[in-house]
Design an enzyme around this catalytic site. Structure first.
Site: not given
Ligand code: MG
Length: 472
Positions: A42-43, A82, A86, A139, A141, A164, A241, A293-294, A314
């Protein structure tokens, strides 16, 4: 019962058992479909792994996977935040089609009313058609209400947080304190994020210091329990994240500081997962993918990651927002090498469906491409374009080496205000991955080709009913 009938019953039972053990009665009667493990950070940015050039974060497991498997250098996510990212991965569709995209409310929140619409087909639901055991760990989301949770979206098992790790804050702590460096004043109890097993809350607040280790352990347990049938694990770590948390074993270990500690703990857990696959004799028939994810959340400075040489991060449609590390590992299946052709997380839906022998749904547009021949035989990737949406608006398009930006906008007040460009900005990403040198004036023919691609895309685009705006 006569002796004869008794023995013929036993004989029939034995034949059935043999047939079942040979998997001759299942849907995939003549093959042994591969297992899939998707590890989604994540991130985490393009520049956050040592194999992608980070000088101080040590990721020996991912480095080895990249060496033994395929390392992709032009691999993209479906959105730069996010929730839509996803949705894209799990449905193989642009989030604008499913309604999981919004220009203002860009992700789901703890008071959001909706989630991934039931008419969407997830990769887990696809693989269930071929008899896979499926788990979502980490996660989610895509909707925190029971009807939207993983167990109602094709997953047999869920262990993780529903949104998150920075949502559900303790209101007594000033918001700005959550990402000050150093981070040692931030405690897991400053948040109220729940940890779920299936649909039950088992811990609140979730202990985030131990969460990375527990996700890895849950994955290992699920693999061991399901080693005798095909399985799919979607392991979506909720870190790095912000706010960043790490277990005692990794605290202060990385030269990069806390962010590096977090990434190195994730890498260590992946090492344990690969060790389990080997010990259980599964490594030759399992594909493990790692991506994120980003891009990095840059306003958080040292607590955010790095996009390396890519521009911005992001929340934007610059390369740093949507191009990610992507490593495919599977010693018995993946033909090793460096792949600089195009790929997308949406392609995982089509690729894994193909490898499992499950037909792609015909009643909707699927944006994913089947990369299986690239992965297994190193044929050229069938993908030659990437659409960069921000919410429900198409901002930029990549066609081959070229990327045209029609609209640009910074994220979170950084990297500039919204601007429309006519003609669009044009970059040759093979020469200029950092998107520095606009060459629109020299290549009107490329812009024409990209305009034609957009017209064709728009001709059958049906935007899904918005799922993100409504709050309670
Ligand atoms: Mg993310």
């Amino acid at each position: 019962m006569t002796i004869k009938t008794k023995y013929s019953g036993i004989l029939l039972f034995t034949i059935l058992q043999v047939l079942l053990s040979l998997n001759l009665m299942g849907q995939n009667s003549d093959e042994n479909p591969p297992n899939f493990v998707i590890i989604f950070a994540d991130d985490l940015g393009y520049g956050d792994l040592s194999t992608y050039g980070n000088p101080t974060i040590h990721t020996p497991t991912l480095d080895r996977m990249a060496y033994e498997g395929q390392k992709w250098t032009n691999f993209y996510v479906g959105a730069s935040v996010c929730t839509p990212s996803r949705a894209a991965l799990l449905t193989g569709r642009l989030p604008v089609r499913s309604g999981m995209a919004n220009n203002k409310t860009r992700v789901l929140f703890p008071d959001s009313k909706n989630g991934l619409p039931h008419k969407e087909i997830t990769l887990a639901e696809q693989l269930k058609k071929a008899g896979y055991s499926t788990a979502c760990i980490g996660k989610w989301h895509l909707g925190h209400k029971e009807q939207y949770l993983p167990t109602n979206n094709g997953f047999d098992y869920y262990f993780g947080i529903p949104y998150s790790n920075d949502m559900d804050k303790n209101p007594s702590i000033p918001y700005g304190d959550y990402w000050k460096q150093p981070n040692d004043s931030i405690k897991t109890e400053h948040f109220n994020v729940p940890l779920l097993r299936n649909t039950e809350i088992i811990e609140r607040p979730a202990n985030q210091n131990s969460i990375t280790k527990r996700y890895s352990d849950e994955t290992i347990k699920f693999i061991k329990e399901n080693k005798d049938r095909p399985f799919f694990v979607y392991l979506a770590h909720n870190l790095p994240h912000i706010p960043l948390f790490v277990s005692k074993d990794f605290e202060g270990k990385s030269k990069r500081g806390l962010y590096g500690d977090v990434v190195e703990e994730i890498d260590h857990g992946i090492g344990n997962i690969l060790k389990t696959l080997k010990e259980e004799g599964l490594e030759d028939n399992t594909i493990v993918v790692f991506t994120s994810d980003n891009g990095p959340w840059l306003p958080f400075k040292n607590n955010g990651g790095s996009a390396g040489l890519l521009r911005a991060g992001k929340g934007t449609t610059w390369e740093g927002g949507m191009r990610e590390p992507a490593i495919f590992w599977g010693p018995g299946l993946i033909k090793s090498g460096l792949v600089s052709e195009l790929g997308s997380t949406m392609d995982l839906f089509s690729t894994f469906s193909a490898l499992a022998g499950v037909a792609i749904p015909k009643d909707r547009i699927i944006d994913g491409k089947d990369l299986s021949k690239t992965l297994l035989k190193r044929e050229t990737s069938p993908r030659n374009s990437i659409l960069f949406y921000r919410g429900t608006e198409l901002f930029a398009v990549r066609l081959g080496d070229f990327k045209a930006h029609y609209i640009t906008q910074g994220a979170y007040g950084e990297f500039g205000e919204r601007k429309e460009h006519d003609p669009p900005l044009l970059f040759n990403l093979s020469h200029d991955a950092s998107e520095k040198f606009d060459i629109a004036a020299q290549h009107p023919e490329v812009i024409e080709q990209i305009n034609a691609l957009i017209a064709s895309h728009n001709s059958n685009l049906v935007k899904g009913k918005d799922q993100l705006a409504e709050r309670e």
